[in-house]
Design a protein around this motif. Structure first.
Motif, PDB file in Angstrom:
ATOM      1  N   LYS A   3     -42.481   0.864  32.338  1.00 19.10           N
ATOM      2  CA  LYS A   3     -41.614   0.585  31.195  1.00 19.10           C
ATOM      3  C   LYS A   3     -41.905   1.559  30.050  1.00 19.10           C
ATOM      4  O   LYS A   3     -43.053   1.903  29.807  1.00 19.10           O
ATOM      5  CB  LYS A   3     -41.854  -0.845  30.698  1.00 19.10           C
ATOM      6  N   THR A   4     -40.845   1.958  29.356  1.00 17.88           N
ATOM      7  CA  THR A   4     -41.019   2.788  28.151  1.00 17.88           C
ATOM      8  C   THR A   4     -40.484   1.996  26.974  1.00 17.88           C
ATOM      9  O   THR A   4     -39.746   1.012  27.145  1.00 17.88           O
ATOM     10  CB  THR A   4     -40.217   4.101  28.246  1.00 17.88           C
ATOM     11  N   ALA A   5     -40.858   2.446  25.767  1.00 20.44           N
ATOM     12  CA  ALA A   5     -40.371   1.772  24.547  1.00 20.44           C
ATOM     13  C   ALA A   5     -38.843   1.730  24.563  1.00 20.44           C
ATOM     14  O   ALA A   5     -38.223   0.701  24.263  1.00 20.44           O
ATOM     15  CB  ALA A   5     -40.877   2.512  23.308  1.00 20.44           C
ATOM     16  N   GLN A   6     -38.220   2.852  24.957  1.00 16.77           N
ATOM     17  CA  GLN A   6     -36.759   2.939  24.933  1.00 16.77           C
ATOM     18  C   GLN A   6     -36.117   2.009  25.952  1.00 16.77           C
ATOM     19  O   GLN A   6     -35.150   1.307  25.654  1.00 16.77           O
ATOM     20  CB  GLN A   6     -36.317   4.394  25.187  1.00 16.77           C
ATOM     21  N   SER A   7     -36.709   1.953  27.176  1.00 14.17           N
ATOM     22  CA  SER A   7     -36.102   1.100  28.220  1.00 14.17           C
ATOM     23  C   SER A   7     -36.230  -0.379  27.848  1.00 14.17           C
ATOM     24  O   SER A   7     -35.297  -1.159  28.031  1.00 14.17           O
ATOM     25  CB  SER A   7     -36.742   1.379  29.580  1.00 14.17           C
ATOM     26  N   ALA A  34     -36.487   2.759  18.796  1.00 10.95           N
ATOM     27  CA  ALA A  34     -37.726   2.340  19.477  1.00 10.95           C
ATOM     28  C   ALA A  34     -38.729   3.483  19.350  1.00 10.95           C
ATOM     29  O   ALA A  34     -38.403   4.641  19.614  1.00 10.95           O
ATOM     30  CB  ALA A  34     -37.435   2.049  20.937  1.00 10.95           C
ATOM     31  N   ILE A  35     -39.969   3.183  18.935  1.00 14.72           N
ATOM     32  CA  ILE A  35     -40.961   4.240  18.663  1.00 14.72           C
ATOM     33  C   ILE A  35     -42.013   4.334  19.774  1.00 14.72           C
ATOM     34  O   ILE A  35     -42.199   5.377  20.373  1.00 14.72           O
ATOM     35  CB  ILE A  35     -41.682   3.973  17.314  1.00 14.72           C
ATOM     36  N   LYS A  36     -42.693   3.208  20.062  1.00 17.50           N
ATOM     37  CA  LYS A  36     -43.731   3.273  21.103  1.00 17.50           C
ATOM     38  C   LYS A  36     -43.972   1.893  21.698  1.00 17.50           C
ATOM     39  O   LYS A  36     -43.635   0.863  21.100  1.00 17.50           O
ATOM     40  CB  LYS A  36     -45.024   3.860  20.526  1.00 17.50           C
ATOM     41  N   LEU A  37     -44.564   1.898  22.883  1.00 18.97           N
ATOM     42  CA  LEU A  37     -44.903   0.659  23.567  1.00 18.97           C
ATOM     43  C   LEU A  37     -46.391   0.716  23.897  1.00 18.97           C
ATOM     44  O   LEU A  37     -46.851   1.620  24.586  1.00 18.97           O
ATOM     45  CB  LEU A  37     -44.069   0.552  24.859  1.00 18.97           C
ATOM     46  N   THR A  38     -47.179  -0.206  23.331  1.00 16.88           N
ATOM     47  CA  THR A  38     -48.615  -0.254  23.606  1.00 16.88           C
ATOM     48  C   THR A  38     -48.935  -1.645  24.122  1.00 16.88           C
ATOM     49  O   THR A  38     -48.783  -2.626  23.384  1.00 16.88           O
ATOM     50  CB  THR A  38     -49.418   0.002  22.304  1.00 16.88           C
ATOM     51  N   ASP A  39     -49.358  -1.748  25.367  1.00 15.88           N
ATOM     52  CA  ASP A  39     -49.598  -3.044  26.012  1.00 15.88           C
ATOM     53  C   ASP A  39     -48.351  -3.921  25.881  1.00 15.88           C
ATOM     54  O   ASP A  39     -47.313  -3.586  26.382  1.00 15.88           O
ATOM     55  CB  ASP A  39     -50.845  -3.727  25.421  1.00 15.88           C
ATOM     56  N   ASN A  40     -48.483  -5.008  25.098  1.00 15.15           N
ATOM     57  CA  ASN A  40     -47.330  -5.910  24.945  1.00 15.15           C
ATOM     58  C   ASN A  40     -46.663  -5.767  23.576  1.00 15.15           C
ATOM     59  O   ASN A  40     -45.891  -6.629  23.178  1.00 15.15           O
ATOM     60  CB  ASN A  40     -47.775  -7.370  25.132  1.00 15.15           C
ATOM     61  N   ALA A  41     -47.018  -4.708  22.868  1.00 14.61           N
ATOM     62  CA  ALA A  41     -46.463  -4.551  21.510  1.00 14.61           C
ATOM     63  C   ALA A  41     -45.434  -3.416  21.493  1.00 14.61           C
ATOM     64  O   ALA A  41     -45.735  -2.275  21.825  1.00 14.61           O
ATOM     65  CB  ALA A  41     -47.581  -4.252  20.518  1.00 14.61           C
ATOM     66  N   LEU A  67     -37.468 -10.166  23.542  1.00 21.36           N
ATOM     67  CA  LEU A  67     -38.712  -9.435  23.790  1.00 21.36           C
ATOM     68  C   LEU A  67     -39.601 -10.188  24.797  1.00 21.36           C
ATOM     69  O   LEU A  67     -40.258  -9.576  25.630  1.00 21.36           O
ATOM     70  CB  LEU A  67     -39.454  -9.222  22.462  1.00 21.36           C
ATOM     71  N   THR A  68     -39.594 -11.507  24.691  1.00 20.08           N
ATOM     72  CA  THR A  68     -40.384 -12.327  25.623  1.00 20.08           C
ATOM     73  C   THR A  68     -39.858 -12.135  27.046  1.00 20.08           C
ATOM     74  O   THR A  68     -40.628 -12.064  28.008  1.00 20.08           O
ATOM     75  CB  THR A  68     -40.320 -13.823  25.217  1.00 20.08           C
ATOM     76  N   LYS A  69     -38.535 -12.021  27.178  1.00 19.46           N
ATOM     77  CA  LYS A  69     -37.938 -11.783  28.506  1.00 19.46           C
ATOM     78  C   LYS A  69     -38.453 -10.476  29.103  1.00 19.46           C
ATOM     79  O   LYS A  69     -38.652 -10.357  30.307  1.00 19.46           O
ATOM     80  CB  LYS A  69     -36.407 -11.697  28.374  1.00 19.46           C
ATOM     81  N   GLU A  70     -38.662  -9.480  28.242  1.00 22.09           N
ATOM     82  CA  GLU A  70     -39.057  -8.144  28.700  1.00 22.09           C
ATOM     83  C   GLU A  70     -40.569  -8.005  28.895  1.00 22.09           C
ATOM     84  O   GLU A  70     -41.027  -7.366  29.825  1.00 22.09           O
ATOM     85  CB  GLU A  70     -38.590  -7.081  27.690  1.00 22.09           C
TER      86      GLU A  70
END
Length: 475
Positions: A3-7, A34-41, A67-70
């Motif tokens: 997964k990426t921040a954008q997806s 969307a900027i970044k995805l770190t763990d669940n954030a 967000l919980t769904k993702e």
């Protein structure tokens, strides 16, 4: 593929889009990145504190569900607020995590004028015959939110205005700076906020004043040696609305006084609303410390209304005046007068007046005649004198300075821009343009046009001058 921040954000957006109105989606979700995805954030970037607060207040549940769904139950959303201004050496980005860690940017220590021992307040707006300190708000009750119609061109500014009027001084959009071209509704919106505040909070002191009048009052207070009284009068206002703040340009004494007043009001949770014909970043000859304060809250732009909004404006105007008009004529007017709202309303008034005075039915032919006359009339104004006046006003100088022999760079550039637009927008010869703009010859005008074209491609700031002047002269 992971997964990426954008997806992740794209999936959230698809869910959100299905569950809210298209208008709300366009206003509050399209501008987010969307900027970044770190763990669940997931970190998302929003354009201002206003966006952050609005999302938290109105869309926190749908954001949480999507967000919980993702990302599962441990999902976190981090807001990155991209702010124009920086305080000291701090980063221009402020990260915020909803609800749990709501921190705010604290401005630098602000100078505060010392308090006068005099209990008396000299009040430039005391209503005659009333003994107690009673301030006339100087508001026009006709300028309300009800007749300030919402469209793509003004949605952010209008929503921000409503939020401020619901909670004056209690939001992070303080000051609220409304900026845009002539006749787009800046003054109307500023009054509407004041009128709404007075209705919701009758005990609050609201004051509308033009920057020009504020300057005159300040000069008078210096002449009469009661500058402290002048400052303290303004420090008791709960909601201060200053129209055309760009007119403080070059007036360092008035800027200094306004700086102290602004600081006092801001520190004490009072609301400041400003209007301007340009964004803070484009203001000339305004002190840096004042400009940085203008950027503390929200700067919201009013743009030219689109076709749908122009139709709504005409229909609303007709409804308020109790006049009926066929839909095809309404659409004809909206199609052919695409400039500012003031001109649109002027054309409607002319059409109604012609119809009633001549006892003629409102027909498409009559509308065509009115529009033709209207367009002809506005085109007639585009003389070399008019161009010089617009350019001089834009650079905050008088026409005599623009035409003078001085070689100061900013005056030379203003003169060259006047020549450039005179060649572009009139049928006058180069010799005629030169003789009218400071008695120059045709070679000087030719050189000016080449210089403007060259600078437009190499100098970003200069390109902005050309674009803004073009807008002012061709609307």
């Amino acid at each position: 593929m992971g997964k990426t921040a954008q997806s992740v954000w794209n999936n959230c957006l698809a869910f959100i889009q299905d569950n809210i109105t298209p208008q709300a989606y366009k206003t509050w979700f399209e501008p987010i990145k969307a900027i970044k995805l770190t763990d669940n954030a997931l970190s998302i970037q929003v354009p201002s504190k206003f966006f952050y607060e609005w999302l938290e207040e109105h869309y926190v549940n749908i954001l949480k569900v999507s967000l919980t769904k993702e990302l599962g139950k441990q999902a976190k959303l981090v807001y990155v607020i991209k702010m124009e201004n920086t305080y000291g050496n701090k980063s221009p980005f402020t990260e915020k995590i909803p609800s749990t860690q709501r921190s705010t940017v604290s401005p630098q220590e602000i100078d505060r004028p010392s308090k006068s021992k005099k209990p008396e307040l000299k009040n430039p707006f005391i209503i005659p015959g009333i003994r107690n300190l009673k301030i006339d708000s100087q508001l026009n009750a006709n300028y309300s939110f009800e007749n300030f119609l919402e469209g793509d061109s003004n949605r952010l500014a209008r929503n921000a205005g409503m939020a401020v009027s619901n909670k004056p001084g209690g939001t992070s959009f303080n000051p609220l700076l409304i900026f845009g071209g002539v006749g787009l509704g800046k003054t109307h919106l500023a009054h509407a906020i004041g009128v709404e505040v007075k209705e919701k909070y009758p005990e609050k002191t609201v004051l509308y004043i033009s920057a020009e009048k504020f300057t005159q009052q300040h000069i008078e207070s210096v002449r009469k040696n009661n500058r402290n009284d002048f400052i303290h009068f303004y420090q008791i206002i709960d909601v201060l609305i200053v129209d055309d703040i760009q007119l403080l340009s070059g007036k360092s004494g008035t800027q200094d006084v306004f700086f102290h007043i602004f600081n006092h009001l801001h520190q004490n949770g009072k609301q400041v609303i400003l209007t301007s014909d340009k964004a803070p970043v484009d203001m000339q000859d305004i002190e840096q410390r004042l400009l940085s304060r203008f950027k503390w809250g929200l700067s919201a732009e009013l743009q030219n209304p689109d076709f749908e909004t122009r139709v709504k404006i005409i229909e609303n105007k007709l409804y308020r005046d109790g006049v009926e008009m066929p839909q095809d004529i309404i659409e004809y007017l909206a199609n052919n007068i695409q400039t500012n709202i003031r001109e649109l309303e002027g054309a409607i008034i002319s059409l109604i007046a012609h119809s009633s005075f001549n006892k003629k039915e409102i027909t498409i032919d009559l509308a065509r005649k009115i529009v033709e006359n209207y367009v002809k009339h506005t085109k007639k104004e585009l003389s070399i004198d008019y161009i010089q006046k617009v350019v001089s006003d834009y650079f905050q100088m008088d026409v005599a300075t623009l035409q003078s022999k001085t070689r100061k760079r900013h005056i030379v550039q203003a003169r060259q821009l006047a020549m450039f637009f005179a060649k572009k927008l009139t049928k006058a010869s180069l010799a005629s343009i030169g003789s009218q703009i400071g008695k120059r010859d045709h070679a000087t005008v030719l050189h000016a046009c080449k210089t403007v074209n060259n600078l437009s491609t190499t100098d970003k700031q200069f390109k902005k001058f050309v674009e803004e002047l073009d807008k002012r002269l061709t609307i």
